[in-house]
Each structure stands twice: as C-alpha cells, then as structure tokens.
Write a protein that holds these residues in place. Structure first.
Motif, short mmCIF file in Angstrom:
data_model
loop_
_atom_site.label_atom_id
_atom_site.label_comp_id
_atom_site.label_asym_id
_atom_site.label_seq_id
_atom_site.Cartn_x
_atom_site.Cartn_y
_atom_site.Cartn_z
N MET A 80 0.85 -1.17 0.00
CA MET A 80 0.00 0.00 0.00
C MET A 80 0.90 1.24 0.00
N PRO A 81 0.35 2.41 -0.36
CA PRO A 81 1.17 3.63 -0.32
C PRO A 81 1.79 3.84 1.06
N GLU A 82 3.06 4.18 1.08
CA GLU A 82 3.79 4.32 2.33
C GLU A 82 3.37 5.56 3.11
N LYS A 83 3.32 5.43 4.43
CA LYS A 83 3.04 6.58 5.30
C LYS A 83 4.32 7.18 5.86
N SER A 84 5.41 6.41 5.79
CA SER A 84 6.68 6.90 6.35
C SER A 84 7.85 6.29 5.61
N LEU A 85 9.02 6.87 5.82
CA LEU A 85 10.25 6.39 5.18
C LEU A 85 10.53 4.94 5.53
N SER A 86 10.22 4.54 6.75
CA SER A 86 10.52 3.18 7.19
C SER A 86 9.75 2.13 6.39
N GLN A 87 8.66 2.52 5.75
CA GLN A 87 7.85 1.59 4.97
C GLN A 87 8.30 1.51 3.51
N LEU A 88 9.21 2.36 3.11
CA LEU A 88 9.65 2.40 1.72
C LEU A 88 10.60 1.26 1.42
N SER A 89 10.23 0.42 0.45
CA SER A 89 11.10 -0.67 0.03
C SER A 89 11.48 -0.47 -1.44
N MET A 90 12.68 -0.88 -1.78
CA MET A 90 13.15 -0.70 -3.15
C MET A 90 12.37 -1.58 -4.12
N ASP A 91 11.92 -2.73 -3.67
CA ASP A 91 11.15 -3.61 -4.56
C ASP A 91 9.85 -2.93 -4.98
N TRP A 92 9.16 -2.32 -4.02
CA TRP A 92 7.88 -1.68 -4.33
C TRP A 92 8.09 -0.39 -5.13
N LEU A 93 9.16 0.32 -4.83
CA LEU A 93 9.49 1.52 -5.62
C LEU A 93 9.76 1.13 -7.07
N GLN A 94 10.52 0.07 -7.27
CA GLN A 94 10.83 -0.38 -8.63
C GLN A 94 9.57 -0.85 -9.35
N GLN A 95 8.65 -1.48 -8.64
CA GLN A 95 7.40 -1.92 -9.26
C GLN A 95 6.57 -0.72 -9.70
N ASN A 96 6.56 0.33 -8.89
CA ASN A 96 5.86 1.56 -9.26
C ASN A 96 6.49 2.20 -10.50
N MET A 97 7.81 2.24 -10.53
CA MET A 97 8.48 2.82 -11.69
C MET A 97 8.22 1.99 -12.94
N LEU A 98 8.18 0.68 -12.77
CA LEU A 98 7.94 -0.22 -13.90
C LEU A 98 6.57 0.02 -14.52
N VAL A 99 5.54 0.08 -13.69
CA VAL A 99 4.17 0.18 -14.20
C VAL A 99 3.77 1.63 -14.50
N ASN A 100 4.19 2.56 -13.66
CA ASN A 100 3.75 3.95 -13.82
C ASN A 100 4.60 4.77 -14.80
N VAL A 101 5.78 4.28 -15.11
CA VAL A 101 6.66 5.03 -16.02
C VAL A 101 7.03 4.21 -17.25
N GLN A 102 7.57 3.01 -17.02
CA GLN A 102 8.13 2.24 -18.12
C GLN A 102 7.07 1.86 -19.16
N THR A 103 5.85 1.59 -18.73
CA THR A 103 4.80 1.25 -19.69
C THR A 103 4.54 2.41 -20.66
N HIS A 104 4.57 3.63 -20.16
CA HIS A 104 4.34 4.81 -21.00
C HIS A 104 5.51 5.01 -21.96
N VAL A 105 6.73 4.77 -21.46
CA VAL A 105 7.92 4.90 -22.30
C VAL A 105 7.86 3.89 -23.45
N HIS A 106 7.53 2.65 -23.13
CA HIS A 106 7.49 1.61 -24.17
C HIS A 106 6.41 1.90 -25.21
#
Length: 231
Positions: A80-106
């Motif tokens: 789910m969307p993070e409420k704090s820095l401690s909840q931020l994981s690189m795996d979920w950040l990368q998944q967001n970048m993949l779907v929210n950015v890379q799909t548009h680029v492709h």
C-alpha cells in the motif's frame, strides 16, 4: 478520430473506450488481458519486448489522431502507499516505476516512428496530482509520488522532442480525479462528498479535454478539467 488506448481493460481505460465508441471514433486498444482481435492487442507494456510487438500492431492502423495511456498502479497485494520512510522498500518503488513510467515509455517508443510533420498526434498519459513536487504538502506515498513525478518529467521531455519532430503535437500528462475503481477503492472512505467521480464522468471529462487540446498545453500536467497543475 482514430484513437489508440492503452490500459484499456482498467476502470478508467474501459470507460474511455466506451465514450470514444459512443462518439463514433475509431478505437484501437492495448491491454494485458482480453482476447486478441483485429483492433485489440494483448501485450504487457512493462516488458521491453512489448515495444516491437506493439509497433507491429499499431503499424496496421497508423497514423493516429490521439493516444491515451491509462496504465498505472497504486497498490497491490500487501503493498500500500507508504506513510513513512521506514515503509519504503526498493522492490515496491521499482514496481511503481515499472508500471507507472516504463509502460508509457514503451508505448511511446512503439508509436514514435508514426509521429511525423504530416501526422502530429495528441498524447495523454494518465498521471496524478500527487506527482506534483510543488503541490506536495502532505508527504507520504513515496513510491507512487516518485514514479508519477518521473512520468511527468518523461512527458515534458517527450513533448519537446515530438514538438520539434512534428509541430502540432500536443503531449500532456493528466490527473483524472479520484474515480470509482479498484485503484482508489481502499481510499474512498476518506474522500469528501462530491469528490469521488464515476468512471463515466471521468471518461467524459478526459475525452473532452483530449479532443480540445491546444499547442499552448503541450508539455503540461493538466487537471481533469484542463487547467494546469504545477510540476
């Protein structure tokens, strides 16, 4: 108009397709699901190999008057969307970048060869107001905000390149407003009365803005009503 809609199986995407068909427009669709047909391509735009697949598909219909990219993710499973820095994981950040950015680029890479001086297009990428750096006064939602800010920068870059390549192109990112869909469902309880829109309302607004896009709006982040949101 001849319009290509990506993410056509989602809540907003499917409503946009219905609105365009109702208007009598020629609609071509892309999504990860559904049955392939003469006007529907089943492709996962998050994967690099989708570029050549989609390029071959759209080549049968080009040039287009407009492209609308509705692909995106806000939550999934236990993420789910993070409420704090401690909840931020690189795996979920990368998944967001993949779907929210890379799909548009492709998708842009797949249609780029069909953008010409003789056939400029209107391009709309669904983004989000929370991707605005200037508008961010609440914090939180790290992965989603960062990915949408990256998408907005991609749209800004693309608007400049295609504006030079084919004067008359209008490339924008657009905030659709909070819409009744699986994406917004976990957050609907806290939405003020009158601020949660039906898919039909959102589709009508987005299609209306797309059809009325002007060169002055090129490279902008727009609200659902066409007004400018600061980056």
């Amino acid at each position: 108009m001849k319009v290509l809609v990506a993410g056509a199986a989602g809540g907003i995407g499917s409503a946009i397709v219905e609105k365009l068909l109702k208007d009598g427009d020629h609609v071509i669709t892309i999504s990860r699901s559904g049955e392939p047909s003469s006007t529907h391509c089943v492709a996962d735009l998050s994967k690099p190999e989708s570029v050549e697949q989609v390029k071959a598909f759209v080549g049968k219909f080009a040039p287009f008057d407009a492209v609308i990219c509705c692909t995106g993710i806000l939550h999934g499973g236990w993420n789910m969307p993070e409420k704090s820095l401690s909840q931020l994981s690189m795996d979920w950040l990368q998944q967001n970048m993949l779907v929210n950015v890379q799909t548009h680029v492709h998708l842009a890479q797949a249609v780029a060869s069909h953008v010409k001086r003789s056939s400029p297009i209107k391009w709309v990428s669904l983004s989000a107001m929370v991707g605005s750096i200037e508008d961010n006064a609440l914090g939180g939602w790290y992965s989603y905000r960062m990915s949408k800010a990256a998408l907005n920068m991609f749209i800004r870059n693309l608007s400049i390149e295609w504006g030079r390549k084919a004067p008359g192109c209008v490339v924008v990112a657009q905030h659709p407003g909070t819409t009744e869909s699986a994406l917004s469902e976990p957050f609907q309880a806290g939405i003020a009365e009158g601020k949660l829109y039906t898919q039909e309302q959102t589709a009508e607004r987005l299609v209306g803005v797309m059809k009325g896009l002007s060169p002055e709006q090129n490279g902008r982040l727009l609200h659902w009503d066409g007004s400018v949101i600061p980056f």
